[in-house]
Design a protein around this motif. Structure first.
Motif, PDB file in Angstrom:
ATOM      1  N   ARG A  37       0.826  -1.010  -0.087  1.00 38.88           N
ATOM      2  CA  ARG A  37       0.046  -0.139  -0.090  1.00 38.88           C
ATOM      3  C   ARG A  37       0.865   1.052  -0.097  1.00 38.88           C
ATOM      4  NH1 ARG A  37      -1.958   1.446   6.145  1.00 38.88           N
ATOM      5  NH2 ARG A  37      -0.027   1.488   6.921  1.00 38.88           N
ATOM      6  N   GLY A  38       0.037   2.362   0.191  1.00 40.25           N
ATOM      7  CA  GLY A  38       1.168   3.627   0.262  1.00 40.25           C
ATOM      8  C   GLY A  38       2.043   3.972  -0.895  1.00 40.25           C
ATOM      9  N   VAL A  39       3.213   4.024  -0.601  1.00 40.46           N
ATOM     10  CA  VAL A  39       4.244   4.361  -1.561  1.00 40.46           C
ATOM     11  C   VAL A  39       4.701   3.179  -2.409  1.00 40.46           C
ATOM     12  CG1 VAL A  39       5.528   6.278  -0.129  1.00 40.46           C
ATOM     13  CG2 VAL A  39       6.229   3.694   0.111  1.00 40.46           C
ATOM     14  N   PHE A  40       4.142   2.189  -2.318  1.00 41.53           N
ATOM     15  CA  PHE A  40       4.241   1.028  -3.105  1.00 41.53           C
ATOM     16  C   PHE A  40       3.269   0.528  -3.742  1.00 41.53           C
ATOM     17  CE2 PHE A  40       7.004  -0.005   0.593  1.00 41.53           C
ATOM     18  CZ  PHE A  40       8.183   0.077   0.281  1.00 41.53           C
ATOM     19  N   LEU A  41       2.138   1.456  -3.975  1.00 43.14           N
ATOM     20  CA  LEU A  41       0.963   1.119  -4.890  1.00 43.14           C
ATOM     21  C   LEU A  41       1.351   1.335  -6.187  1.00 43.14           C
ATOM     22  CD1 LEU A  41      -2.089   2.795  -3.116  1.00 43.14           C
ATOM     23  CD2 LEU A  41      -1.418   0.400  -3.540  1.00 43.14           C
ATOM     24  N   ALA A  42       0.789   0.683  -7.136  1.00 39.39           N
ATOM     25  CA  ALA A  42       0.938   0.600  -8.543  1.00 39.39           C
ATOM     26  C   ALA A  42       0.366   1.821  -9.017  1.00 39.39           C
ATOM     27  CB  ALA A  42       0.489  -0.589  -9.194  1.00 39.39           C
ATOM     28  N   PRO A  43       0.712   2.524 -10.185  1.00 40.18           N
ATOM     29  CA  PRO A  43       0.106   3.825 -10.572  1.00 40.18           C
ATOM     30  C   PRO A  43      -1.438   3.459 -11.246  1.00 40.18           C
ATOM     31  CG  PRO A  43       1.638   3.013 -12.216  1.00 40.18           C
ATOM     32  CD  PRO A  43       1.791   2.056 -11.020  1.00 40.18           C
ATOM     33  N   TRP A  44      -1.788   2.260 -11.228  1.00 38.94           N
ATOM     34  CA  TRP A  44      -3.291   2.079 -11.602  1.00 38.94           C
ATOM     35  C   TRP A  44      -4.236   1.882 -10.488  1.00 38.94           C
ATOM     36  CZ3 TRP A  44      -4.016  -2.514  -9.428  1.00 38.94           C
ATOM     37  CH2 TRP A  44      -3.099  -3.332  -9.313  1.00 38.94           C
ATOM     38  N   ALA A  45      -3.509   1.885  -9.381  1.00 32.36           N
ATOM     39  CA  ALA A  45      -4.376   1.270  -7.813  1.00 32.36           C
ATOM     40  C   ALA A  45      -5.091   2.710  -7.258  1.00 32.36           C
ATOM     41  CB  ALA A  45      -3.347   0.765  -6.967  1.00 32.36           C
ATOM     42  N   ARG A  46      -5.936   2.300  -6.549  1.00 32.86           N
ATOM     43  CA  ARG A  46      -6.621   3.431  -5.678  1.00 32.86           C
ATOM     44  C   ARG A  46      -5.798   3.732  -4.571  1.00 32.86           C
ATOM     45  NH1 ARG A  46     -12.930   1.476  -4.828  1.00 32.86           N
ATOM     46  NH2 ARG A  46     -12.466   2.276  -2.930  1.00 32.86           N
ATOM     47  N   ALA A  47      -5.808   5.099  -4.451  1.00 36.62           N
ATOM     48  CA  ALA A  47      -5.218   5.466  -3.245  1.00 36.62           C
ATOM     49  C   ALA A  47      -5.596   5.043  -1.788  1.00 36.62           C
ATOM     50  CB  ALA A  47      -5.302   7.031  -2.920  1.00 36.62           C
ATOM     51  N   ASP A  48      -6.768   4.279  -1.670  1.00 39.76           N
ATOM     52  CA  ASP A  48      -7.284   3.596  -0.483  1.00 39.76           C
ATOM     53  C   ASP A  48      -7.222   2.140  -0.654  1.00 39.76           C
ATOM     54  OD1 ASP A  48      -9.239   3.575  -2.264  1.00 39.76           O
ATOM     55  OD2 ASP A  48     -10.891   4.046  -0.917  1.00 39.76           O
ATOM     56  N   ALA A  49      -6.416   1.725  -1.575  1.00 40.00           N
ATOM     57  CA  ALA A  49      -6.134   0.345  -1.537  1.00 40.00           C
ATOM     58  C   ALA A  49      -4.845  -0.466  -1.079  1.00 40.00           C
ATOM     59  CB  ALA A  49      -6.148   0.029  -3.183  1.00 40.00           C
ATOM     60  N   ALA A  50      -4.938  -1.625  -0.783  1.00 41.88           N
ATOM     61  CA  ALA A  50      -3.599  -2.540  -0.813  1.00 41.88           C
ATOM     62  C   ALA A  50      -3.746  -3.426  -2.035  1.00 41.88           C
ATOM     63  CB  ALA A  50      -3.649  -3.180   0.625  1.00 41.88           C
ATOM     64  N   THR A  51      -2.628  -3.778  -2.548  1.00 40.81           N
ATOM     65  CA  THR A  51      -2.387  -4.642  -3.710  1.00 40.81           C
ATOM     66  C   THR A  51      -1.810  -5.690  -3.341  1.00 40.81           C
ATOM     67  OG1 THR A  51      -0.280  -3.434  -4.437  1.00 40.81           O
ATOM     68  CG2 THR A  51      -2.408  -2.728  -5.536  1.00 40.81           C
ATOM     69  N   ILE A  52      -2.240  -6.929  -3.858  1.00 48.76           N
ATOM     70  CA  ILE A  52      -1.909  -8.139  -4.010  1.00 48.76           C
ATOM     71  C   ILE A  52      -0.762  -8.513  -4.995  1.00 48.76           C
ATOM     72  CG2 ILE A  52      -2.217 -10.621  -4.005  1.00 48.76           C
ATOM     73  CD1 ILE A  52      -5.141  -9.986  -2.832  1.00 48.76           C
ATOM     74  N   ASN A  53       0.440  -9.117  -4.523  1.00 46.76           N
ATOM     75  CA  ASN A  53       1.422  -9.444  -5.671  1.00 46.76           C
ATOM     76  C   ASN A  53       1.874 -10.784  -5.489  1.00 46.76           C
ATOM     77  OD1 ASN A  53       1.540  -6.323  -5.076  1.00 46.76           O
ATOM     78  ND2 ASN A  53       2.035  -6.533  -7.241  1.00 46.76           N
ATOM     79  N   ALA A  54       2.522 -11.647  -6.457  1.00 43.95           N
ATOM     80  CA  ALA A  54       3.189 -12.777  -6.156  1.00 43.95           C
ATOM     81  C   ALA A  54       2.381 -13.556  -5.668  1.00 43.95           C
ATOM     82  CB  ALA A  54       4.671 -12.399  -5.690  1.00 43.95           C
ATOM     83  N   LEU A  55       1.167 -13.931  -5.562  1.00 45.42           N
ATOM     84  CA  LEU A  55       0.326 -14.983  -4.863  1.00 45.42           C
ATOM     85  C   LEU A  55       1.102 -16.444  -5.241  1.00 45.42           C
ATOM     86  CD1 LEU A  55      -1.791 -16.509  -3.272  1.00 45.42           C
ATOM     87  CD2 LEU A  55      -3.340 -16.076  -5.146  1.00 45.42           C
ATOM     88  N   GLN A  56       1.656 -17.333  -4.454  1.00 46.99           N
ATOM     89  CA  GLN A  56       1.965 -18.528  -4.725  1.00 46.99           C
ATOM     90  C   GLN A  56       1.435 -19.641  -3.730  1.00 46.99           C
ATOM     91  OE1 GLN A  56       6.239 -18.419  -5.938  1.00 46.99           O
ATOM     92  NE2 GLN A  56       6.188 -16.122  -5.940  1.00 46.99           N
ATOM     93  N   VAL A  57       0.893 -20.650  -4.406  1.00 44.62           N
ATOM     94  CA  VAL A  57       0.422 -21.724  -3.660  1.00 44.62           C
ATOM     95  C   VAL A  57       1.243 -22.787  -3.979  1.00 44.62           C
ATOM     96  CG1 VAL A  57      -1.430 -23.139  -3.069  1.00 44.62           C
ATOM     97  CG2 VAL A  57      -2.067 -20.891  -3.608  1.00 44.62           C
ATOM     98  N   ASP A  58       1.793 -23.521  -3.146  1.00 45.28           N
ATOM     99  CA  ASP A  58       2.569 -24.656  -3.488  1.00 45.28           C
ATOM    100  C   ASP A  58       1.873 -25.584  -4.299  1.00 45.28           C
ATOM    101  OD1 ASP A  58       3.994 -27.228  -3.236  1.00 45.28           O
ATOM    102  OD2 ASP A  58       5.310 -26.162  -2.020  1.00 45.28           O
ATOM    103  N   GLN A  59       2.891 -25.975  -5.659  1.00 47.86           N
ATOM    104  CA  GLN A  59       2.171 -26.957  -6.553  1.00 47.86           C
ATOM    105  C   GLN A  59       1.743 -28.522  -6.196  1.00 47.86           C
ATOM    106  OE1 GLN A  59       4.847 -27.702  -9.839  1.00 47.86           O
ATOM    107  NE2 GLN A  59       6.431 -28.414  -8.452  1.00 47.86           N
ATOM    108  N   ARG A  60       2.242 -28.633  -4.922  1.00 45.41           N
ATOM    109  CA  ARG A  60       2.026 -29.936  -4.503  1.00 45.41           C
ATOM    110  C   ARG A  60       0.768 -30.134  -3.748  1.00 45.41           C
ATOM    111  NH1 ARG A  60       8.024 -29.824  -2.085  1.00 45.41           N
ATOM    112  NH2 ARG A  60       7.154 -27.735  -1.911  1.00 45.41           N
ATOM    113  N   LEU A  61       0.071 -28.696  -3.711  1.00 43.53           N
ATOM    114  CA  LEU A  61      -1.339 -28.625  -2.745  1.00 43.53           C
ATOM    115  C   LEU A  61      -2.347 -27.883  -3.578  1.00 43.53           C
ATOM    116  CD1 LEU A  61       0.453 -28.124   0.811  1.00 43.53           C
ATOM    117  CD2 LEU A  61      -0.711 -29.977  -0.185  1.00 43.53           C
ATOM    118  N   GLN A  62      -1.925 -27.709  -4.716  1.00 45.65           N
ATOM    119  CA  GLN A  62      -3.073 -26.849  -5.569  1.00 45.65           C
ATOM    120  C   GLN A  62      -4.173 -27.526  -5.806  1.00 45.65           C
ATOM    121  OE1 GLN A  62      -1.183 -24.981  -8.994  1.00 45.65           O
ATOM    122  NE2 GLN A  62       0.314 -23.944  -7.875  1.00 45.65           N
ATOM    123  N   GLY A  63      -5.268 -27.156  -5.982  1.00 45.13           N
ATOM    124  CA  GLY A  63      -6.701 -27.936  -6.078  1.00 45.13           C
ATOM    125  C   GLY A  63      -6.973 -28.232  -4.873  1.00 45.13           C
TER     126      GLY A  63
END
Length: 159
Positions: free
Chosen positions: A67-93
């Motif tokens: 959030r804050g200084v790390f927000l992407a230029p397209w994001a709302r000022a009152d947002a938090a952004t999610i990046n790099a979601l990773q679910v271990d491939q052995r447990l996907q699904g």
């Protein structure tokens, strides 16, 4: 299963986060754990957090919140952004991604009560991620990052 801040992991669990692996085609979209941790640990800031999903006390999924200084230029000022979601491939699904998306709003409201929404940018060809987000209540909200052609999709979840 529960979510925890990366900073609250013990040293063994921090090492185990590096064992989270995604399929090669998913790395194209989300990167790998080493890259996500490099971003997280590149500076200590209250505007960036790593969040791990623990299953039987082992980290099995991870994402970055910004959030804050790390927000992407397209994001709302009152947002938090999610990046790099990773679910271990052995447990996907097995519902870990769905649990993560359902538990995340409560965690964000607790840590950053002034944040009004979560946002992310996702490649239009990342069908698995789009299905997860849309099934979790995320709505299309415009263009995100530039993509190979055009822009990624921007999705928003109101808190």
């Amino acid at each position: 299963m529960h979510l925890t801040d990366y900073r609250d992991l013990d040293p063994t669990q921090r090492e185990q986060v590096l064992d989270i692996q995604v399929r090669p085609e998913q790395q194209h979209f989300a990167g790998d754990m080493a890259s996500a941790l490099y971003i997280l640990l590149s500076g200590d800031s209250p505007d960036r957090r790593g969040v791990a999903l623990l299953l039987d006390n082992l980290p099995r999924a991870f994402l970055l919140l910004q959030r804050g200084v790390f927000l992407a230029p397209w994001a709302r000022a009152d947002a938090a952004t999610i990046n790099a979601l990773q679910v271990d491939q052995r447990l996907q699904g097995q519902g870990l991604g769905r649990f993560f998306m359902q538990a995340l709003p409560g965690l964000v409201r607790e840590v950053w009560p002034e944040v009004r929404c979560l946002q992310l940018s996702v490649d239009r060809d990342n069908h698995a991620a789009l299905a997860l987000y849309r099934a979790s209540g995320w709505l299309d909200s415009g263009d995100g990052y530039r993509a190979r052609q055009g822009h990624e999709l921007q999705l928003t979840l109101l808190l």
